[in-house]
Scaffold this motif. Structure first.
Motif, PDB file in Angstrom:
ATOM      1  N   ALA A  43     -16.976  13.953   7.028  1.00 40.68           N
ATOM      2  CA  ALA A  43     -15.788  13.958   6.184  1.00 40.68           C
ATOM      3  C   ALA A  43     -14.544  13.620   7.011  1.00 40.68           C
ATOM      4  CB  ALA A  43     -15.627  15.316   5.505  1.00 40.68           C
ATOM      5  N   ARG A  44     -14.416  14.223   8.153  1.00 40.28           N
ATOM      6  CA  ARG A  44     -13.238  13.957   8.998  1.00 40.28           C
ATOM      7  C   ARG A  44     -13.207  12.503   9.461  1.00 40.28           C
ATOM      8  NH1 ARG A  44     -13.978  19.590  11.834  1.00 40.28           N
ATOM      9  NH2 ARG A  44     -12.570  20.839  10.550  1.00 40.28           N
ATOM     10  N   GLN A  45     -14.348  11.970   9.833  1.00 43.42           N
ATOM     11  CA  GLN A  45     -14.403  10.575  10.277  1.00 43.42           C
ATOM     12  C   GLN A  45     -13.997   9.629   9.142  1.00 43.42           C
ATOM     13  OE1 GLN A  45     -18.080   9.275  12.063  1.00 43.42           O
ATOM     14  NE2 GLN A  45     -17.538   7.126  11.816  1.00 43.42           N
ATOM     15  N   LEU A  46     -14.550   9.838   7.965  1.00 41.45           N
ATOM     16  CA  LEU A  46     -14.216   8.981   6.827  1.00 41.45           C
ATOM     17  C   LEU A  46     -12.760   9.141   6.417  1.00 41.45           C
ATOM     18  CD1 LEU A  46     -17.437   9.452   4.687  1.00 41.45           C
ATOM     19  CD2 LEU A  46     -16.771   7.410   5.980  1.00 41.45           C
ATOM     20  N   LEU A  47     -12.285  10.362   6.446  1.00 38.90           N
ATOM     21  CA  LEU A  47     -10.918  10.659   6.045  1.00 38.90           C
ATOM     22  C   LEU A  47      -9.897   9.968   6.937  1.00 38.90           C
ATOM     23  CD1 LEU A  47      -9.219  12.355   4.074  1.00 38.90           C
ATOM     24  CD2 LEU A  47      -9.366  14.222   5.731  1.00 38.90           C
ATOM     25  N   TRP A  48     -10.157   9.944   8.226  1.00 38.54           N
ATOM     26  CA  TRP A  48      -9.188   9.411   9.169  1.00 38.54           C
ATOM     27  C   TRP A  48      -9.449   7.971   9.580  1.00 38.54           C
ATOM     28  CZ3 TRP A  48      -4.596  11.301   9.592  1.00 38.54           C
ATOM     29  CH2 TRP A  48      -4.390  12.615   9.179  1.00 38.54           C
ATOM     30  N   SER A  49     -10.395   7.315   8.934  1.00 40.21           N
ATOM     31  CA  SER A  49     -10.587   5.888   9.200  1.00 40.21           C
ATOM     32  C   SER A  49      -9.394   5.118   8.631  1.00 40.21           C
ATOM     33  CB  SER A  49     -11.889   5.386   8.584  1.00 40.21           C
ATOM     34  OG  SER A  49     -11.810   5.439   7.173  1.00 40.21           O
ATOM     35  N   ASP A  50      -9.123   3.966   9.191  1.00 37.87           N
ATOM     36  CA  ASP A  50      -7.962   3.183   8.767  1.00 37.87           C
ATOM     37  C   ASP A  50      -8.069   2.719   7.320  1.00 37.87           C
ATOM     38  OD1 ASP A  50      -6.717   3.451  11.219  1.00 37.87           O
ATOM     39  OD2 ASP A  50      -7.546   1.591  12.008  1.00 37.87           O
ATOM     40  N   GLN A  51      -9.261   2.416   6.891  1.00 38.92           N
ATOM     41  CA  GLN A  51      -9.492   1.922   5.535  1.00 38.92           C
ATOM     42  C   GLN A  51     -10.423   2.871   4.792  1.00 38.92           C
ATOM     43  OE1 GLN A  51      -8.119  -0.847   4.174  1.00 38.92           O
ATOM     44  NE2 GLN A  51      -6.976  -1.121   6.066  1.00 38.92           N
ATOM     45  N   PRO A  52     -10.220   3.015   3.487  1.00 40.04           N
ATOM     46  CA  PRO A  52     -11.194   3.804   2.709  1.00 40.04           C
ATOM     47  C   PRO A  52     -12.578   3.176   2.831  1.00 40.04           C
ATOM     48  CG  PRO A  52      -9.236   3.309   1.394  1.00 40.04           C
ATOM     49  CD  PRO A  52      -9.134   2.504   2.663  1.00 40.04           C
ATOM     50  N   SER A  53     -13.586   3.994   2.754  1.00 36.19           N
ATOM     51  CA  SER A  53     -14.958   3.496   2.878  1.00 36.19           C
ATOM     52  C   SER A  53     -15.349   2.681   1.649  1.00 36.19           C
ATOM     53  CB  SER A  53     -15.928   4.666   3.044  1.00 36.19           C
ATOM     54  OG  SER A  53     -15.976   5.410   1.831  1.00 36.19           O
ATOM     55  N   ASP A  54     -16.398   1.889   1.795  1.00 40.01           N
ATOM     56  CA  ASP A  54     -16.944   1.150   0.649  1.00 40.01           C
ATOM     57  C   ASP A  54     -17.356   2.112  -0.451  1.00 40.01           C
ATOM     58  OD1 ASP A  54     -16.565  -1.235   2.006  1.00 40.01           O
ATOM     59  OD2 ASP A  54     -18.649  -1.365   2.692  1.00 40.01           O
ATOM     60  N   GLY A  55     -17.911   3.259  -0.057  1.00 44.34           N
ATOM     61  CA  GLY A  55     -18.329   4.253  -1.034  1.00 44.34           C
ATOM     62  C   GLY A  55     -17.159   4.796  -1.831  1.00 44.34           C
ATOM     63  N   PHE A  56     -16.034   5.028  -1.175  1.00 40.54           N
ATOM     64  CA  PHE A  56     -14.838   5.510  -1.856  1.00 40.54           C
ATOM     65  C   PHE A  56     -14.395   4.495  -2.904  1.00 40.54           C
ATOM     66  CE2 PHE A  56     -10.165   6.056  -2.059  1.00 40.54           C
ATOM     67  CZ  PHE A  56     -10.105   7.399  -2.423  1.00 40.54           C
ATOM     68  N   GLU A  57     -14.398   3.228  -2.527  1.00 45.67           N
ATOM     69  CA  GLU A  57     -13.997   2.179  -3.467  1.00 45.67           C
ATOM     70  C   GLU A  57     -15.002   2.039  -4.608  1.00 45.67           C
ATOM     71  OE1 GLU A  57     -12.976  -1.321  -1.212  1.00 45.67           O
ATOM     72  OE2 GLU A  57     -11.394  -0.234  -0.161  1.00 45.67           O
ATOM     73  N   THR A  58     -16.273   2.215  -4.319  1.00 47.72           N
ATOM     74  CA  THR A  58     -17.289   2.175  -5.370  1.00 47.72           C
ATOM     75  C   THR A  58     -17.072   3.309  -6.362  1.00 47.72           C
ATOM     76  OG1 THR A  58     -18.908   1.112  -3.923  1.00 47.72           O
ATOM     77  CG2 THR A  58     -19.779   2.304  -5.834  1.00 47.72           C
ATOM     78  N   LEU A  59     -16.816   4.501  -5.860  1.00 45.49           N
ATOM     79  CA  LEU A  59     -16.552   5.638  -6.743  1.00 45.49           C
ATOM     80  C   LEU A  59     -15.309   5.384  -7.587  1.00 45.49           C
ATOM     81  CD1 LEU A  59     -17.340   8.570  -4.290  1.00 45.49           C
ATOM     82  CD2 LEU A  59     -18.764   7.750  -6.179  1.00 45.49           C
ATOM     83  N   TRP A  60     -14.280   4.793  -7.005  1.00 46.68           N
ATOM     84  CA  TRP A  60     -13.062   4.468  -7.738  1.00 46.68           C
ATOM     85  C   TRP A  60     -13.362   3.484  -8.869  1.00 46.68           C
ATOM     86  CZ3 TRP A  60     -10.376  -0.381  -7.469  1.00 46.68           C
ATOM     87  CH2 TRP A  60      -9.178  -0.388  -8.198  1.00 46.68           C
ATOM     88  N   ARG A  87      -5.731  17.545   4.471  1.00 46.38           N
ATOM     89  CA  ARG A  87      -5.574  17.637   3.016  1.00 46.38           C
ATOM     90  C   ARG A  87      -4.529  16.646   2.503  1.00 46.38           C
ATOM     91  NH1 ARG A  87      -6.693  22.784   4.510  1.00 46.38           N
ATOM     92  NH2 ARG A  87      -4.506  23.378   4.683  1.00 46.38           N
ATOM     93  N   GLU A  88      -3.447  16.481   3.245  1.00 45.83           N
ATOM     94  CA  GLU A  88      -2.416  15.520   2.840  1.00 45.83           C
ATOM     95  C   GLU A  88      -2.961  14.091   2.881  1.00 45.83           C
ATOM     96  OE1 GLU A  88       0.886  14.014   1.255  1.00 45.83           O
ATOM     97  OE2 GLU A  88       0.383  16.133   1.404  1.00 45.83           O
ATOM     98  N   ARG A  89      -3.732  13.790   3.898  1.00 43.80           N
ATOM     99  CA  ARG A  89      -4.357  12.454   4.006  1.00 43.80           C
ATOM    100  C   ARG A  89      -5.267  12.211   2.808  1.00 43.80           C
ATOM    101  NH1 ARG A  89      -4.370   7.869   7.646  1.00 43.80           N
ATOM    102  NH2 ARG A  89      -6.420   6.967   7.519  1.00 43.80           N
ATOM    103  N   ALA A  90      -6.058  13.204   2.441  1.00 43.21           N
ATOM    104  CA  ALA A  90      -6.965  13.069   1.301  1.00 43.21           C
ATOM    105  C   ALA A  90      -6.175  12.868   0.005  1.00 43.21           C
ATOM    106  CB  ALA A  90      -7.860  14.300   1.191  1.00 43.21           C
ATOM    107  N   ARG A  91      -5.131  13.667  -0.199  1.00 43.18           N
ATOM    108  CA  ARG A  91      -4.305  13.540  -1.413  1.00 43.18           C
ATOM    109  C   ARG A  91      -3.657  12.163  -1.498  1.00 43.18           C
ATOM    110  NH1 ARG A  91      -2.510  18.479   0.236  1.00 43.18           N
ATOM    111  NH2 ARG A  91      -3.476  20.188  -0.880  1.00 43.18           N
TER     112      ARG A  91
END
Length: 100
Positions: A43-60, A87-91
């Motif tokens: 979770a921390r790795q995905l959260l702090w990556s420069d770009q949202p993951s492909d999975g995040f975009e798929t869910l969107w 939490r702020e990064r996630a929001r």
């Protein structure tokens, strides 16, 4: 690993299972990361990556950001696992996509 970490790890596995069952999305790389690094580190790795993951975009695209790592990071039940900055990064990431 404390109880909250175990519940969070289970929640990460549940993200995968629900996305596969309901959306037909097989997030193999995500599950590999959870298996190798654990749910919290993933979770921390995905959260702090420069770009949202492909999975995040798929869910969107499917209107299911509720299944995202970011949505789980801001859940009150997991608050002790994350910093205010996490939490702020996630929001911010969730809000950015909701505005598009």
């Amino acid at each position: 690993m404390n109880d909250t970490e175990r519940r969070f790890e289970r929640a990460m596995v549940d993200i995968y299972l629900t996305a596969k069952r309901e959306l037909g999305y097989n997030a193999t790389r995500f599950m590999q990361m959870v298996s190798e690094r654990g749910g919290l580190a993933t979770a921390r790795q995905l959260l702090w990556s420069d770009q949202p993951s492909d999975g995040f975009e798929t869910l969107w695209r499917h209107g299911r950001l509720d299944l995202s790592v970011e949505a789980h990071v801001i859940k009150e039940e997991f608050a002790e696992l994350f910093t205010d900055e996490d939490r702020e990064r996630a929001r911010t990431r969730l809000d950015d996509l909701r505005r598009t």
